[in-house]
Design a protein around this motif. Structure first.
Motif, PDB file in Angstrom:
ATOM      1  N   LYS A  68      17.049 -19.913  66.714  1.00  0.00           N
ATOM      2  CA  LYS A  68      16.903 -18.635  66.020  1.00  0.00           C
ATOM      3  C   LYS A  68      15.663 -18.562  65.134  1.00  0.00           C
ATOM      4  CE  LYS A  68      20.977 -16.669  66.979  1.00  0.00           C
ATOM      5  NZ  LYS A  68      21.456 -15.363  67.079  1.00  0.00           N
ATOM      6  N   LYS A  69      14.808 -19.570  65.194  1.00  0.00           N
ATOM      7  CA  LYS A  69      13.626 -19.553  64.344  1.00  0.00           C
ATOM      8  C   LYS A  69      12.694 -18.432  64.769  1.00  0.00           C
ATOM      9  CE  LYS A  69      13.752 -24.334  63.049  1.00  0.00           C
ATOM     10  NZ  LYS A  69      13.200 -25.654  63.191  1.00  0.00           N
ATOM     11  N   GLU A  70      12.260 -17.666  63.790  1.00  0.00           N
ATOM     12  CA  GLU A  70      11.376 -16.537  64.070  1.00  0.00           C
ATOM     13  C   GLU A  70       9.939 -17.034  64.064  1.00  0.00           C
ATOM     14  OE1 GLU A  70      10.111 -13.039  61.305  1.00  0.00           O
ATOM     15  OE2 GLU A  70      12.124 -12.641  62.037  1.00  0.00           O
ATOM     16  N   LYS A  71       9.229 -16.764  65.127  1.00  0.00           N
ATOM     17  CA  LYS A  71       7.838 -17.196  65.228  1.00  0.00           C
ATOM     18  C   LYS A  71       6.955 -15.972  65.354  1.00  0.00           C
ATOM     19  CE  LYS A  71       9.374 -21.318  67.510  1.00  0.00           C
ATOM     20  NZ  LYS A  71       9.803 -21.806  68.798  1.00  0.00           N
ATOM     21  N   ASN A  72       5.813 -16.028  64.717  1.00  0.00           N
ATOM     22  CA  ASN A  72       4.865 -14.920  64.780  1.00  0.00           C
ATOM     23  C   ASN A  72       3.712 -15.264  65.710  1.00  0.00           C
ATOM     24  OD1 ASN A  72       6.263 -13.344  62.964  1.00  0.00           O
ATOM     25  ND2 ASN A  72       5.178 -14.142  61.200  1.00  0.00           N
ATOM     26  N   VAL A  73       3.370 -14.308  66.555  1.00  0.00           N
ATOM     27  CA  VAL A  73       2.139 -14.392  67.333  1.00  0.00           C
ATOM     28  C   VAL A  73       1.158 -13.482  66.607  1.00  0.00           C
ATOM     29  CG1 VAL A  73       1.056 -13.890  69.539  1.00  0.00           C
ATOM     30  CG2 VAL A  73       3.388 -14.745  69.475  1.00  0.00           C
TER      31      VAL A  73
END
Length: 151
Positions: A68-73
């Motif tokens: 569930k880790k939110e990653k940003n591009v």
């Protein structure tokens, strides 16, 4: 001859263990008889004599999911400008950055964020997940618009 009491007591010689009965620490060297604690290189770890050990006194906190880790591009304004000049993006229509940047990736936990590095000379309308304050100001200054997707 009188010795200075400060210097006299500042250094005591180390007690030599296992050097006979007369030394006061002979035979078993003050370790008792037999058992794990009498052997060299062995210590019973984290046992505090019946007291609740530290690792059990401290609370367990939270849960960190692997999935569930939110990653940003991230994409900068100068990168957007390059894509427009190379005609990879049409400036006349609304640009959905998620569809362009994450074509082949599973975009379930990825979010696209626009950062304000560089200048934007063309008027564009964007749809994205996140945007920095400086990027938003520069897009609006160039006459463009930005729409945030809430998920």
């Amino acid at each position: 001859m009188k010795l200075n009491s400060i210097n006299f007591s500042s250094h005591k010689p180390k007690k030599r263990l296992g050097r006979g009965i007369g030394s006061g620490k002979g035979k078993t060297s003050g370790r008792g008889v037999k058992g794990q604690k009498s052997r060299s290189g062995v210590a019973i770890k984290s046992y505090e004599g019946g007291q609740m050990p530290l690792y059990r006194r401290l609370p367990k906190r939270g849960f960190n999911s692997l999935y569930k880790k939110e990653k940003n591009v991230v994409i900068n304004l100068n990168d957007l400008e390059k894509l427009i000049t190379k005609r990879k993006i049409k400036q006349s229509e609304k640009i959905h950055l998620r569809k362009i940047l994450l074509k082949n990736k599973s975009s379930k936990n990825l979010k696209v964020k626009i950062l304000g590095t560089g200048e934007l000379k063309t008027k564009i309308s964007l749809i994205t997940d996140k945007v920095s304050k400086s990027a938003k100001a520069k897009i609006e200054k160039s006459g463009g618009s930005i729409e945030l997707v809430k998920r």
